[in-house]
Design a protein around this motif. Structure first.
Motif, PDB file in Angstrom:
ATOM      1  N   ALA A   1       0.841  -1.206   0.000  1.00  0.00           N
ATOM      2  CA  ALA A   1       0.000   0.000   0.000  1.00  0.00           C
ATOM      3  C   ALA A   1       0.876   1.256   0.000  1.00  0.00           C
ATOM      4  O   ALA A   1       0.595   2.230  -0.718  1.00  0.00           O
ATOM      5  N   ASP A   2       1.973   1.227   0.790  1.00  0.00           N
ATOM      6  CA  ASP A   2       2.840   2.412   0.876  1.00  0.00           C
ATOM      7  C   ASP A   2       3.472   2.752  -0.471  1.00  0.00           C
ATOM      8  O   ASP A   2       3.711   3.919  -0.779  1.00  0.00           O
ATOM      9  N   PHE A   3       3.759   1.715  -1.263  1.00  0.00           N
ATOM     10  CA  PHE A   3       4.342   1.947  -2.577  1.00  0.00           C
ATOM     11  C   PHE A   3       3.466   2.912  -3.383  1.00  0.00           C
ATOM     12  O   PHE A   3       3.964   3.756  -4.141  1.00  0.00           O
ATOM     13  N   PHE A   4       2.144   2.768  -3.185  1.00  0.00           N
ATOM     14  CA  PHE A   4       1.222   3.593  -3.968  1.00  0.00           C
ATOM     15  C   PHE A   4       0.905   4.928  -3.284  1.00  0.00           C
ATOM     16  O   PHE A   4       0.001   5.636  -3.708  1.00  0.00           O
ATOM     17  N   ASP A   5       1.679   5.270  -2.243  1.00  0.00           N
ATOM     18  CA  ASP A   5       1.463   6.577  -1.605  1.00  0.00           C
ATOM     19  C   ASP A   5       1.720   7.711  -2.584  1.00  0.00           C
ATOM     20  O   ASP A   5       0.974   8.703  -2.630  1.00  0.00           O
ATOM     21  N   ASP A   6       2.785   7.555  -3.368  1.00  0.00           N
ATOM     22  CA  ASP A   6       3.117   8.632  -4.306  1.00  0.00           C
ATOM     23  C   ASP A   6       3.106   8.181  -5.756  1.00  0.00           C
ATOM     24  O   ASP A   6       3.398   8.964  -6.646  1.00  0.00           O
ATOM     25  N   VAL A   7       2.778   6.917  -5.954  1.00  0.00           N
ATOM     26  CA  VAL A   7       2.640   6.382  -7.317  1.00  0.00           C
ATOM     27  C   VAL A   7       1.159   6.085  -7.510  1.00  0.00           C
ATOM     28  O   VAL A   7       0.582   5.335  -6.725  1.00  0.00           O
ATOM     29  N   PRO A   8       0.514   6.670  -8.507  1.00  0.00           N
ATOM     30  CA  PRO A   8      -0.927   6.409  -8.654  1.00  0.00           C
ATOM     31  C   PRO A   8      -1.196   4.933  -8.940  1.00  0.00           C
ATOM     32  O   PRO A   8      -0.471   4.319  -9.726  1.00  0.00           O
ATOM     33  N   PHE A   9      -2.216   4.379  -8.310  1.00  0.00           N
ATOM     34  CA  PHE A   9      -2.647   3.017  -8.637  1.00  0.00           C
ATOM     35  C   PHE A   9      -3.531   3.097  -9.878  1.00  0.00           C
ATOM     36  O   PHE A   9      -4.545   3.800  -9.878  1.00  0.00           O
ATOM     37  N   GLN A  10      -3.121   2.398 -10.919  1.00  0.00           N
ATOM     38  CA  GLN A  10      -3.849   2.490 -12.191  1.00  0.00           C
ATOM     39  C   GLN A  10      -4.908   1.404 -12.254  1.00  0.00           C
ATOM     40  O   GLN A  10      -4.711   0.346 -12.850  1.00  0.00           O
ATOM     41  N   GLY A  11      -6.045   1.636 -11.628  1.00  0.00           N
ATOM     42  CA  GLY A  11      -7.132   0.665 -11.677  1.00  0.00           C
ATOM     43  C   GLY A  11      -8.325   1.197 -10.909  1.00  0.00           C
ATOM     44  O   GLY A  11      -8.165   1.979  -9.971  1.00  0.00           O
ATOM     45  N   GLY A  12      -9.521   0.784 -11.304  1.00  0.00           N
ATOM     46  CA  GLY A  12     -10.704   1.237 -10.584  1.00  0.00           C
ATOM     47  C   GLY A  12     -11.974   0.663 -11.176  1.00  0.00           C
ATOM     48  O   GLY A  12     -11.970   0.107 -12.266  1.00  0.00           O
ATOM     49  N   LEU A  13     -13.049   0.815 -10.419  1.00  0.00           N
ATOM     50  CA  LEU A  13     -14.353   0.270 -10.803  1.00  0.00           C
ATOM     51  C   LEU A  13     -15.433   1.250 -10.344  1.00  0.00           C
ATOM     52  O   LEU A  13     -15.359   1.757  -9.218  1.00  0.00           O
ATOM     53  N   THR A  14     -16.421   1.483 -11.171  1.00  0.00           N
ATOM     54  CA  THR A  14     -17.503   2.403 -10.783  1.00  0.00           C
ATOM     55  C   THR A  14     -18.124   2.005  -9.445  1.00  0.00           C
ATOM     56  O   THR A  14     -18.481   2.849  -8.634  1.00  0.00           O
ATOM     57  N   TYR A  15     -18.209   0.694  -9.222  1.00  0.00           N
ATOM     58  CA  TYR A  15     -18.928   0.236  -8.026  1.00  0.00           C
ATOM     59  C   TYR A  15     -18.001  -0.207  -6.889  1.00  0.00           C
ATOM     60  O   TYR A  15     -18.431  -0.921  -5.982  1.00  0.00           O
ATOM     61  N   SER A  16     -16.730   0.210  -6.937  1.00  0.00           N
ATOM     62  CA  SER A  16     -15.791  -0.185  -5.880  1.00  0.00           C
ATOM     63  C   SER A  16     -16.297   0.286  -4.515  1.00  0.00           C
ATOM     64  O   SER A  16     -16.478   1.486  -4.283  1.00  0.00           O
ATOM     65  N   GLY A  17     -16.536  -0.654  -3.631  1.00  0.00           N
ATOM     66  CA  GLY A  17     -17.019  -0.301  -2.288  1.00  0.00           C
ATOM     67  C   GLY A  17     -18.454   0.184  -2.296  1.00  0.00           C
ATOM     68  O   GLY A  17     -18.824   1.132  -1.579  1.00  0.00           O
ATOM     69  N   HIS A  18     -19.293  -0.479  -3.093  1.00  0.00           N
ATOM     70  CA  HIS A  18     -20.707  -0.072  -3.204  1.00  0.00           C
ATOM     71  C   HIS A  18     -21.378  -0.106  -1.825  1.00  0.00           C
ATOM     72  O   HIS A  18     -21.279  -1.103  -1.105  1.00  0.00           O
ATOM     73  N   PRO A  19     -22.064   0.969  -1.446  1.00  0.00           N
ATOM     74  CA  PRO A  19     -22.633   1.022  -0.085  1.00  0.00           C
ATOM     75  C   PRO A  19     -23.600  -0.124   0.242  1.00  0.00           C
ATOM     76  O   PRO A  19     -23.614  -0.596   1.387  1.00  0.00           O
ATOM     77  N   LEU A  20     -24.411  -0.562  -0.706  1.00  0.00           N
ATOM     78  CA  LEU A  20     -25.344  -1.651  -0.379  1.00  0.00           C
ATOM     79  C   LEU A  20     -24.561  -2.928  -0.057  1.00  0.00           C
ATOM     80  O   LEU A  20     -24.903  -3.673   0.870  1.00  0.00           O
ATOM     81  N   ALA A  21     -23.497  -3.174  -0.838  1.00  0.00           N
ATOM     82  CA  ALA A  21     -22.679  -4.368  -0.605  1.00  0.00           C
ATOM     83  C   ALA A  21     -21.931  -4.242   0.723  1.00  0.00           C
ATOM     84  O   ALA A  21     -21.846  -5.202   1.497  1.00  0.00           O
ATOM     85  N   CYS A  22     -21.389  -3.060   0.972  1.00  0.00           N
ATOM     86  CA  CYS A  22     -20.619  -2.868   2.205  1.00  0.00           C
ATOM     87  C   CYS A  22     -21.517  -2.924   3.442  1.00  0.00           C
ATOM     88  O   CYS A  22     -21.100  -3.440   4.493  1.00  0.00           O
ATOM     89  N   ALA A  23     -22.727  -2.421   3.332  1.00  0.00           N
ATOM     90  CA  ALA A  23     -23.656  -2.494   4.478  1.00  0.00           C
ATOM     91  C   ALA A  23     -23.904  -3.962   4.830  1.00  0.00           C
ATOM     92  O   ALA A  23     -23.928  -4.338   6.017  1.00  0.00           O
ATOM     93  N   ALA A  24     -24.054  -4.802   3.803  1.00  0.00           N
ATOM     94  CA  ALA A  24     -24.253  -6.234   4.070  1.00  0.00           C
ATOM     95  C   ALA A  24     -22.978  -6.836   4.662  1.00  0.00           C
ATOM     96  O   ALA A  24     -23.032  -7.770   5.472  1.00  0.00           O
ATOM     97  N   GLY A  25     -21.821  -6.293   4.276  1.00  0.00           N
ATOM     98  CA  GLY A  25     -20.549  -6.769   4.838  1.00  0.00           C
ATOM     99  C   GLY A  25     -20.419  -6.409   6.312  1.00  0.00           C
ATOM    100  O   GLY A  25     -20.004  -7.234   7.135  1.00  0.00           O
ATOM    101  N   VAL A  26     -20.784  -5.184   6.661  1.00  0.00           N
ATOM    102  CA  VAL A  26     -20.728  -4.772   8.073  1.00  0.00           C
ATOM    103  C   VAL A  26     -21.677  -5.655   8.901  1.00  0.00           C
ATOM    104  O   VAL A  26     -21.326  -6.146   9.983  1.00  0.00           O
TER     105      VAL A  26
END
Ligand SMILES: Cc1ncc(COP(=O)(O)O)c(C=O)c1O
Length: 484
Positions: A332-357
């Motif tokens: 994780a620290d490696f990406f402190d100053d190097v951008p992580f090239q990846g992503g998803l519109t629904y990354s950490g979707h609240p409905l999914a995360c609420a079910a996770g909690v």
């Protein structure tokens, strides 16, 4: 054979928030109207829409007939005719808290009423809380979480991180593994699902993992298997060019390809090889994370700390799609100053995360990990081990927690598999007959090649578990009929 069910001596903690499936005589449609089971119009509509318009995974579309499902509760689901099935497969080994768990349903409903979605570059309470709770139960310095939509993309992104951090490209993975259906994940996969997708990513090489019953190394003890499998892995690393290897990815307990529990010392040896050669160790815990073997993360049972852990399925029982990568501080620290090239519109979707909690709350309140270990060691293991004396078709039983494999053979001496590797059609028919016997007795089994797996919801009641095991015990007499 288990012919009596005695729950009076049970010491298993009960799971009060997941009530036993109620006696059902019907189902509710999407408008809230009730129908009796046997309503053929409803079933016909579902089947017709499905056959006309739904394109199914991993299938020749004209050769399948998906069973229309009307309802589910706890460890049971029902078809439209009212046939009840004990879900001994937890759907695709994702339904850890069972069907319609009230806490998960409520959490999703409440979250939908509060904030149904928010994009990933903004901070959100349930997303942050779930990441914090995951970090708290993850081993070592795995403190940050990148959320994905499921398991395959978790593995895609874990590999991407490893490649970026090491500046290397190659990834090593096991034969007899499954890592997902997307392009990198299917390249990593070491089972026949990869074949039709080749040529796949050429920077992946496969190796043999430990599997004492069918040892690639002619081992006769777990110690030998560990030592020889590690020697083999080191040879692969060296011959592939250690300086080209970014990551090794391993299912902590191999899932679909056999419930292969690593022998003592194997994963610690993998960790050591990764350290020696500067390789990122990725633990794929998509199937075994979140309680399947009685641990939050299965690596805890083997005292190893990987650099990255991928998860999905059990994190919220799949009520809303969710997966992710738990990331060590070093990466994780490696990406402190190097951008992580990846992503998803629904990354950490609240409905999914609420079910996770909510999943964390249920696990902690109801002692889920403890009951998995208890049911596995007190109920399943002695019961299925005793079948080795009564069923000649049984070659080996193995597993842990609520995750077991029955490996079926035609001949115990030669260990000839009950059906050939990757059998289809008539070759696979004997396994189909065993599965059909289970279904006729009201148990929905998980079968793969010559194995039947036992993977019920973690909230299964002890009486249900014993009833399902008794049905499998009976079904194995069908398998015994094929023994040479
Ligand atoms: C070990 C493992 N990894 C990855 C995956 C892929 O997960 P998903 O189907 O959510 O993409 C699976 C799915 O069964 C799995 O068992």
């Amino acid at each position: 054979m288990t012919d009596t069910i005695d729950t009076s001596t049970s010491s298993a903690p009960s799971a009060p928030s997941a009530p036993a499936a109620p006696a059902r005589d019907g189902f509710t449609d999407r408008n809230g109207a009730s129908h009796p089971f046997g309503d053929r119009d409803a079933e016909t509509q579902v089947r017709s829409d499905d056959r006309s318009h739904v394109f199914h995974s991993w299938s020749a579309q004209a050769q399948i007939d998906p069973l229309p499902i009307a309802a589910g509760a706890g460890s049971t689901f029902w078809d439209y005719r009212g046939n009840a099935y004990l879900d001994f497969s937890s759907q695709l080994v994702n339904l850890n808290l069972g069907h319609q768990h009230p806490d998960l349903v409520r959490a999703i409903q409440e979250q939908a009423g509060r904030l149904a979605t928010i994009q990933p570059s903004m901070a959100n309470d349930v997303r942050g809380e779930l990441a914090r709770r995951i970090a708290r139960v993850a081993p070592g310095t795995l403190n940050r979480v990148f959320f994905t939509n499921g398991g395959a993309d978790a593995n895609e992104y874990a590999v991407r991180m490893a490649r970026r951090v090491t500046g290397r490209r190659k990834v090593l993975s096991m034969y007899r593994s499954y890592h997902g259906g997307t392009s990198t994940a299917i390249s990593l996969t070491g089972d026949p699902r990869r074949w039709a997708n080749e040529p796949s990513d050429g920077s992946v090489a496969h190796f043999f993992g430990p599997y004492l019953y069918r040892s690639a190394f002619h081992s006769t003890t777990p110690q030998e298997e560990t030592q020889r499998a590690l020697e083999h892995l080191e040879n692969v690393i060296v011959l592939e060019g250690a300086a080209t290897v970014a990551a090794i990815i391993i299912e902590t307990v191999v899932g679909t390809n056999g419930v292969l529990v690593p022998p003592p010392g194997y994963l610690a040896g993998v960790r050591e090889l990764c350290d020696r050669y500067g390789i990122v160790y990725i633990a794929d815990e998509v199937m075994v994370g979140f309680g399947r073997i009685g641990e939050w993360f299965a690596v805890d049972a083997f005292d190893v700390v990987p650099d990255l852990i991928t998860f999905a399925k059990g994190v919220n029982s799949g009520y809303v799609p969710l997966g992710g990568v738990v990331i060590s501080d070093r990466i994780a620290d490696f990406f402190d100053d190097v951008p992580f090239q990846g992503g998803l519109t629904y990354s950490g979707h609240p409905l999914a995360c609420a079910a996770g909690v909510a999943t964390f709350e249920v696990f902690e309140r109801d002692g889920i990990l403890e009951r998995v270990r208890d049911l596995g060691s007190r109920v399943i293991e002695p019961e299925i081990t005793s079948w080795l004396d009564t069923h000649p078709s049984l070659g080996e039983v193995r597993g842990r927690g609520l995750f077991w494999a029955l490996e079926l053979v035609r001949d115990r001496e030669t260990r000839e598999p009950f059906v050939p590797f990757n059998a289809t059609g008539a070759d696979a028919a004997p396994m189909g007959a065993v599965a059909a016997a289970c279904k006729a007795a009201g148990v929905w089994p998980f079968t793969h090649f010559n194995r039947m797996h036992i993977a019920p919801p973690l909230v299964i009641e002890e009486a249900e578990l014993r009833r399902g095991l008794a049905a499998i015990d009976d079904a194995l007499t069908v398998a015994d009929g094929y023994v040479r």
